[in-house]
Scaffold this active site. Structure first.
Site, PDB file in Angstrom:
ATOM      1  N   GLN A  99     -23.110 -32.430 -10.304  1.00  0.00           N
ATOM      2  CA  GLN A  99     -22.912 -33.238  -9.046  1.00  0.00           C
ATOM      3  C   GLN A  99     -23.292 -32.713  -7.709  1.00  0.00           C
ATOM      4  OE1 GLN A  99     -19.075 -34.404  -6.992  1.00  0.00           O
ATOM      5  NE2 GLN A  99     -19.178 -36.102  -8.228  1.00  0.00           N
ATOM      6  N   TYR A 182     -18.599 -38.746   1.952  1.00  0.00           N
ATOM      7  CA  TYR A 182     -19.490 -37.711   2.045  1.00  0.00           C
ATOM      8  C   TYR A 182     -20.767 -38.238   2.430  1.00  0.00           C
ATOM      9  CZ  TYR A 182     -15.972 -34.877  -0.327  1.00  0.00           C
ATOM     10  OH  TYR A 182     -14.672 -34.491  -0.652  1.00  0.00           O
TER      11      TYR A 182
END
Length: 354
Positions: A99, A182
């Protein structure tokens, strides 16, 4: 539960079943380098027969995060550390995606890694997120007002290099962390993105950063690229009104479905991010599977957040939350810390009783 144990084709890879381990930040690396304790942790999960393991959020460049011991993938030592883990996970029969993680405005300029990077805290616009705690910095430190990135393609280039490094590290693919407020979600969200160039304003412009990043990752990985998205869980002070949310993510998913992604992880609504909980912005509550599944007709979908095996079987999804462990979760040891035994709350949990 037979369908959960059927193999599934993800890009050019076949996983042995439809049960996945979602990304979980645990703050245990040696600085930013994956270590033997992390290898033991992922070995345990692979031995538990997860068909697909998603690494914890892995920093694509030096960043001043809230997590001092989150792993990265920008240098040779980190690549070597991850390679030991992926080799072991493969030997145990699981596949593993990395990720890719950039925090954007959730970094801090006074954090050691941010200072070492020589770069400011970049984000789409000069809008600080509310909240945030940097416990390892002196004083009461919260999120800073970021610097608008002059050319977002410099950040896309960092993602692409991280994807190259993930291939060297032996991963089976990469997942773009596009949730939890994010960097990619900061571009998507009209509250954190006030740009007036081609990267902001309209839905198409706000989605451009995510789509161009996915295309850059595909240049490296082909079909072995995925993304994690949270239309209904606006963590870290993001969130738009319902109609704007649906319009934005619908456009994103229609365009992403044309790219041949391995999968998209949809995070469901959670009470943890309820709009009534605090004064920060949050995404509106809605059924993400019913709303967006028709738009991802050519893409595998994994459902995440409070997904029981029964629900996973019902929707033919992955990421079953499972039954609870037979010992209590201790949040004080969940993320480690200085002066504590890092195995506690990490690799010492007893086997779940079914």
């Amino acid at each position: 539960m037979s369908s959960l144990f059927n193999p599934l084709q993800l890009g050019s890879t076949t996983i042995s079943n439809r049960i996945g381990m979602s990304a979980l930040t645990r703050n245990r690396s040696s600085g930013t380098v994956p270590n033997e304790l992390m290898k033991e942790y992922y070995d345990q999960r692979a031995a538990g027969e997860a068909g697909l393991i998603i690494s914890e959020g892995t920093l694509i460049t030096r960043q001043g995060t809230e997590w001092q011991h989150a792993p990265g993938i920008w240098n040779d030592a980190q690549i070597a550390g991850w390679k030991k883990i992926t080799d072991s996970v493969h030997a145990l029969g699981s596949k593993m995606y990395c990720q890719l993680w950039h925090l954007g405005r959730l970094n801090h300029p006074e954090a050691p890694e941010q200072i070492a990077s020589g770069e400011p805290v970049y984000a789409p616009s000069a809008i600080a997120a509310r909240g945030g705690k940097f416990r390892y910095l002196p004083g009461t430190v919260t999120y800073t007002t970021p610097t608008p990135v002059p050319d977002p393609t410099i950040l896309i280039a960092q993602y692409k290099q991280a994807a190259i490094n993930a291939k060297k590290a032996g991963f089976d693919g990469v997942e773009l962390q596009c949730a939890n407020g994010y960097l990619p979600q900061q571009f998507l969200d009209s509250g954190s993105n006030k740009r007036t160039d081609k990267w902001g304003g309209s839905v198409e412009n706000r989605a451009r950063f995510v789509l161009e990043t996915l295309k850059a990752l595909i240049e490296v990985w082909g079909p072995n690229v995925a993304m994690k998205v949270a239309p209904a869980t606006g963590n870290n002070d993001v969130g738009m009104p319902l109609q704007e949310t649906i319009e934005t993510f619908s456009y994103l998913f229609r365009e992403a479905d044309k790219l041949g992604l391995a999968y998209v992880t949809l995070m469901r609504y959670s009470e943890l991010y309820d709009p009534e909980r605090d004064g920060k912005r949050h995404a509106p509550r809605h059924d993400v599977l019913a709303t967006y599944r028709p738009l991802l007709a050519h893409t595998n979908i994994f459902l995440n957040i409070q997904v029981t095996p029964e629900l996973a079987e019902e929707v033919r999804g992955g990421y079953g939350r499972g039954k609870p462990l037979d010992n209590a979760l201790d949040t004080k040891t969940l993320y480690g810390g200085s002066g504590v035994d890092l195995t506690v709350g990490y690799t010492d949990y007893k086997e779940a009783v079914y």
